[in-house]
Scaffold this motif. Sequence first.
Motif, PDB file in Angstrom:
ATOM      1  N   LEU A 144     -45.396  39.525 -73.499  1.00 36.09           N
ATOM      2  CA  LEU A 144     -43.813  40.405 -74.463  1.00 36.09           C
ATOM      3  C   LEU A 144     -44.051  39.748 -75.832  1.00 36.09           C
ATOM      4  N   GLY A 145     -45.143  38.424 -75.961  1.00 34.64           N
ATOM      5  CA  GLY A 145     -45.565  38.136 -77.486  1.00 34.64           C
ATOM      6  C   GLY A 145     -46.603  38.776 -77.624  1.00 34.64           C
ATOM      7  N   GLY A 146     -47.302  39.435 -77.075  1.00 35.40           N
ATOM      8  CA  GLY A 146     -48.592  39.398 -77.135  1.00 35.40           C
ATOM      9  C   GLY A 146     -48.340  42.192 -77.068  1.00 35.40           C
ATOM     10  N   ILE A 147     -47.734  41.519 -76.858  1.00 36.00           N
ATOM     11  CA  ILE A 147     -47.006  43.573 -77.021  1.00 36.00           C
ATOM     12  C   ILE A 147     -46.447  43.480 -78.684  1.00 36.00           C
ATOM     13  N   VAL A 148     -45.716  42.494 -78.743  1.00 34.85           N
ATOM     14  CA  VAL A 148     -45.381  42.573 -80.451  1.00 34.85           C
ATOM     15  C   VAL A 148     -45.961  42.051 -81.337  1.00 34.85           C
ATOM     16  N   THR A 149     -47.154  41.096 -81.274  1.00 37.02           N
ATOM     17  CA  THR A 149     -48.091  41.098 -82.302  1.00 37.02           C
ATOM     18  C   THR A 149     -48.687  42.542 -82.299  1.00 37.02           C
ATOM     19  N   GLY A 150     -49.429  43.175 -80.719  1.00 32.84           N
ATOM     20  CA  GLY A 150     -50.356  44.850 -80.779  1.00 32.84           C
ATOM     21  C   GLY A 150     -49.413  45.081 -82.098  1.00 32.84           C
ATOM     22  N   ALA A 151     -48.176  45.590 -81.920  1.00 38.02           N
ATOM     23  CA  ALA A 151     -47.176  46.504 -82.358  1.00 38.02           C
ATOM     24  C   ALA A 151     -47.354  46.285 -83.833  1.00 38.02           C
ATOM     25  N   ALA A 152     -47.557  44.804 -84.254  1.00 41.05           N
ATOM     26  CA  ALA A 152     -47.506  44.693 -85.299  1.00 41.05           C
ATOM     27  C   ALA A 152     -48.798  44.838 -86.584  1.00 41.05           C
ATOM     28  N   VAL A 153     -49.447  44.412 -85.215  1.00 41.20           N
ATOM     29  CA  VAL A 153     -50.847  45.120 -86.348  1.00 41.20           C
ATOM     30  C   VAL A 153     -51.053  45.535 -86.409  1.00 41.20           C
ATOM     31  N   TYR A 154     -50.663  47.178 -84.853  1.00 40.50           N
ATOM     32  CA  TYR A 154     -50.744  48.570 -85.640  1.00 40.50           C
ATOM     33  C   TYR A 154     -50.275  49.387 -85.799  1.00 40.50           C
ATOM     34  N   LEU A 155     -48.958  48.717 -86.493  1.00 38.94           N
ATOM     35  CA  LEU A 155     -48.381  49.404 -87.481  1.00 38.94           C
ATOM     36  C   LEU A 155     -48.465  49.027 -89.138  1.00 38.94           C
ATOM     37  N   LEU A 156     -48.962  48.004 -89.428  1.00 36.42           N
ATOM     38  CA  LEU A 156     -49.904  47.318 -90.393  1.00 36.42           C
ATOM     39  C   LEU A 156     -50.726  48.101 -90.567  1.00 36.42           C
ATOM     40  N   ALA A 157     -51.516  48.473 -89.681  1.00 37.04           N
ATOM     41  CA  ALA A 157     -52.759  49.135 -89.961  1.00 37.04           C
ATOM     42  C   ALA A 157     -52.950  50.066 -90.175  1.00 37.04           C
ATOM     43  N   TRP A 158     -51.602  51.086 -89.883  1.00 36.63           N
ATOM     44  CA  TRP A 158     -51.109  52.614 -89.642  1.00 36.63           C
ATOM     45  C   TRP A 158     -51.273  53.218 -91.588  1.00 36.63           C
ATOM     46  N   LYS A 159     -52.406  53.753 -91.514  1.00 34.60           N
ATOM     47  CA  LYS A 159     -52.171  54.514 -92.730  1.00 34.60           C
ATOM     48  C   LYS A 159     -52.864  56.016 -92.480  1.00 34.60           C
TER      49      LYS A 159
END
Length: 359
Positions: A144-159
């Motif tokens: 869960l920690g890895g998934i949440v981190t991955g989602a955060a990185v993905y969303l913050l990198a989205w443009k």
Amino acid sequence: MDTTPQLFGPGSRTLRRGAFSLRIQRRSLIVTFLLLIAALTVGWWNLISGSAMLGASEALAALLGTADEGTSRVILEWRAPRVVFTLLGGAALALAGAVFQSQTRNPLGSPDIIGFSTGAYTGALVVAVLGLSGLWATPIGAILGGIVTGAAVYLLAWKRGVSGMRIILVGIGVSIFLSSLNTYLVTTLRLEAAMAVATWGAGSVNDITWSHVLPLLGIGAVALPVMLANARNMQLMEMGDDAASGLGIHLERTRLIQFFCGIVLVAVVTAAAGPIAFIALVAPQLALRLTGAAAGSSHTGQLIPSAAMGALLLTLSDSLARAPMIPVSLPVGVITLILGGAYLVWLLMSMGRTSRKGA
């Protein structure tokens, strides 16, 4: 255009059996075989060596169930889980590294560089702070920690989509933040638990048991076929999003599937042994070079050789951590940091020279 999955790399021969097809490059197949033999050889050495040196016949007898109780306990309960975990864990980290380097199209696109390993560590720490226990508690927390981190990185990198460099830069920033959070979480634990977590946080396989191997085996058995099934799409995406989209590839769905599989593999290894650095970074790159792939070749096309290289690197690192000249058994993460740090310096210097030549 031939878009058959190249599980063993470019420049390969296609084998077809009905609807099934597979591309196999002879050199990649040979390299993979040799890497597996080397990994199993080092694993066998780790099985018979230690404070109580056992002969090959004694280890074989224990595996066949004909040894005495003491020898069986040493081999089957203490050493075998550690050997199996280093083989499977190294392969899992290398597979994740190959996928993320393909996603970012950058040799620095490793889960330990872009924060996913740190996020999995955070999830496992949260489980420890909450006092949860059980066979699957820590693995689930790490996943869960890895998934949440991955989602955060993905969303913050989205443009309007994601780029490899944005993922790397955002991931480094998230990793720094989570490292600070992890330090705080450790300070909230009791002294005994904090000391255990500190050793675990260095990446240690000293206390691995079958209860750690089984979750890795189960999750890997599901994640690996999914990653291989998506290998062709990932290879096409390495040509560029426009080209892949024109060939009918669902870009974001493919990215998310591979992202999820890579994060889960990293998380389950981290849950058992702590964050083990640089295997995911180094193994895919060494596999590309050994198989003779040209610079910029597909990382997903090298999934199988990368897995074999990862298994060898982690098993060899564990052997060095237990070397007789070292007075205590070191966390394997210390060895991977030394080897991986030297490789990272070389890689950055090599990239700098390439950039100057291009200029």
